[in-house]
Design an enzyme around this catalytic site. Structure first.
Site, PDB file in Angstrom:
ATOM      1  N   GLU A 119      -3.748 -13.230  -4.099  1.00 63.35           N
ATOM      2  CA  GLU A 119      -2.725 -12.450  -4.266  1.00 63.35           C
ATOM      3  C   GLU A 119      -1.369 -12.535  -3.275  1.00 63.35           C
ATOM      4  OE1 GLU A 119      -3.775  -8.284  -2.288  1.00 63.35           O
ATOM      5  OE2 GLU A 119      -5.606  -8.988  -1.925  1.00 63.35           O
ATOM      6  N   HIS A 146       0.854  -1.080  -0.029  1.00 61.00           N
ATOM      7  CA  HIS A 146      -0.020  -0.149  -0.124  1.00 61.00           C
ATOM      8  C   HIS A 146       0.990   1.314  -0.138  1.00 61.00           C
ATOM      9  CE1 HIS A 146      -3.223  -2.720   2.171  1.00 61.00           C
ATOM     10  NE2 HIS A 146      -3.128  -2.921   0.635  1.00 61.00           N
ATOM     11  N   GLU A 153      -3.231  -6.293  -9.542  1.00 63.91           N
ATOM     12  CA  GLU A 153      -1.901  -6.052  -9.411  1.00 63.91           C
ATOM     13  C   GLU A 153      -0.987  -6.953 -10.048  1.00 63.91           C
ATOM     14  OE1 GLU A 153      -1.965  -6.320  -4.769  1.00 63.91           O
ATOM     15  OE2 GLU A 153      -3.781  -4.753  -4.753  1.00 63.91           O
TER      16      GLU A 153
END
Length: 406
Positions: A361, A235, A265
C-alpha cells in the site's frame, strides 16, 4: 432487600446456548496449544491477556470495553475469559470455553476475578505493549509475589502466521472489500456527499458478510471515502463534503469478520484528472506494481521498503511518502491490534515466509498549493506461499480504470 455490599463480586453467567462461531474448536485449541508450548519453554504458569486482539485470537470473542477491563486467563489446563456483568451471557455464548463474570458492586472486582483464576502461579505472562501502569500495579497487588513477564512479543509472532481457517476468512474479507469498492464507484457522482458514498459501500459489505456468515456477529465494518483535501491522510474520517468534477478521491473499504480486518484502498478521480495528477498517480502505481512483485517468500521487509524508496526518489517524490509500504493482516482493526513485526518498513528485518499475509500500500501526499495536491494510495492483500505470493484483491487500480465519468 439486599444491601449492595451483600451482593456477589464474582459470578458465573450462562444464558442461552453457545452460538456458532466462525473458527472451529480445533482451530482455537491449536492456538492454545502453541501458546502453552511457549509457556512451558518460558517457564510461565499462567497468562493474562487484556488486548482485543489476543483475547479474540485465543478465545474467538471481541469484547466491548466501554471503560471496563476484560481478560483471558490461560493456564496449562484451562482457558477462561474474565468478562463484565454488563454483557450478561453474550461473552459466554460467543466465546470459546468458559467465562467468569465480575460485577460492579465493588471496585476492582476484575482483579479479584483474575487472582481467583490465576491462583498461586509463580510466573505470569501479560502483554507489556497493552497493559497500562495502573493495571500493572493493581495486578501485582492482586497476585502478591508472582513474577510478571511479557508474552506480547511471543504471541505477536504466533499471529503472524495464518492458519488455513484464517486464510479462508481473509479471502472472504478481500472479496467483500471488492464488493464495497464497486458500491463506492456506483454511488460516486457530482454533488454526492462523502458520507452517502461511504454508507452505500458499508451497507453492501455488511449484507455480503451476513449472507456469507449468517450466524456471526456483524460489527465494525466501515468505509472511509475521502475527496479533495480530505484525501491527505490515510485514516481521515468521512465528511459531508460534496464531490466536484476533477476531485481526487480515496476509496477505503474495511470489512470486519469475527474481528478479522481486511481492506481495499484505491485512488480515483471524478470525471477527469489534470496532467500533474496523472503523472503522480502513475508513479504511485509504478511503485505499487513493483511492490507486488517484491512480496515473496524469503524477501526481507526492510529490503522491500528500500527498493521502493528508490523509485520515489528517482521521481523526486520520496519526501511525500507518509508511512510504510504494508502490514500484516489478522485480528486487528482501526482501534485495536497490530503485528508490528510484520510491516514493510526500513526498520523491520522480518523475512517473509509461507502463510504470512501482508498488504502492499504505497502512498504519497502532496500538500495543498502544489500541483496535483492530494493523497495517492493503492492497497492489495497478498498471501505468501511456498514459491510466490497470491494477490487476493481483484479490484482494478490506475488511471485506465478509476477515472469515474458519469
Amino acid at each position: 432487600m439486599k444491601n449492595h455490599r451483600e451482593l456477589k463480586n464474582i459470578i458465573t453467567i450462562h444464558n442461552g446456548d453457545k452460538a456458532p462461531r466462525v473458527f472451529s474448536d480445533v482451530e482455537i485449541e491449536g492456538r492454545l496449544a502453541r501458546l502453552r508450548a511457549h509457556m512451558t519453554e518460558a517457564d510461565i504458569e499462567a497468562v493474562l491477556f487484556t488486548s482485543y486482539h489476543n483475547i479474540n485470537y485465543f478465545n474467538d470473542f471481541v469484547y466491548c470495553s466501554f471503560g471496563r477491563p476484560y481478560g483471558l486467563v490461560v493456564t496449562r489446563d484451562k482457558s477462561i475469559a474474565i468478562v463484565a456483568n454488563i454483557d450478561f451471557g453474550q461473552p459466554w455464548r460467543r466465546g470459546y470455553g468458559d467465562t467468569v463474570t465480575y460485577t460492579d458492586w465493588q471496585r476492582d472486582n476484575y482483579f479479584r476475578a483474575v487472582a481467583q483464576e490465576i491462583g498461586k502461579a509463580r510466573r505470569v505472562g501479560v502483554e507489556f505493549d497493552h497493559m497500562n501502569l495502573d493495571a500493572h500495579r493493581k495486578l501485582g497487588e492482586a497476585l502478591g509475589s508472582a513474577e510478571i513477564v511479557d508474552v506480547g512479543q511471543a504471541t505477536m509472532a504466533m499471529r503472524m502466521f495464518k492458519s488455513d481457517e484464517e486464510q479462508v476468512v481473509i479471502r472472504h474479507g478481500a472479496r467483500v472489500a471488492d464488493i464495497g469498492g464497486a458500491a463506492c464507484v456506483e454511488a460516486i457522482a457530482e454533488g454526492a456527499p462523502e458520507h452517502e458514498v461511504a454508507l452505500h459501500s458499508t451497507r453492501a459489505m455488511v449484507r455480503e458478510i451476513a449472507a456469507t456468515y449468517p450466524q456471526s456477529d456483524l460489527m465494525d465494518t466501515w468505509t472511509w471515502f475521502q475527496s479533495g483535501l480530505n484525501t491527505d491522510g490515510a485514516h481521515n474520517p468521512v465528511t459531508t463534503r460534496k464531490l466536484v468534477k476533477g476531485d481526487i478521491l480515496s476509496l477505503n473499504c474495511f470489512p470486519m469478520i469475527s474481528g478479522y480486518y481486511t481492506a481495499l484502498e484505491r485512488t480515483l478521480f471524478l470525471d477527469h484528472a489534470d496532467d500533474r495528477s496523472l503523472e503522480l498517480w502513475e508513479v504511485n502505481v509504478k511503485v505499487h506494481r513493483r511492490g507486488l512483485e517484491l512480496i515473496r517468500p524469503g524477501a526481507v521487509c526492510s529490503d522491500i521498503a528500500a527498493e521502493l524508496n528508490e523509485i520515489y526518489a528517482e521521481h523526486g517524490l520520496l519526501q511525500y511518502r507518509t508511512f510504510g509500504y504494508g502490514h500484516s493482516f489478522g485480528t486487528l482493526s482501526h482501534y485495536y491490534g497490530r503485528e508490528a513485526g510484520l510491516e514493510l518498513r526500513e526498520d523491520i528485518d522480518t523475512v517473509l515466509a509461507p502463510n504470512m499475509v501482508v498488504s502492499m500500500e504505497p502512498m504519497i501526499t502532496l500538500p495543498l498549493g502544489e500541483p496535483g495536491a492530494g493523497g495517492y494510495r493503492e492497497h492489495d492483500i497478498l498471501i505468501v506461499g511456498q514459491d510466490s505470493a497470491e494477490n487476493i484483491t481483484k479490484f482494478p487500480f490506475g488511471p485506465e480504470r478509476n477515472i469515474v465519468r458519469k
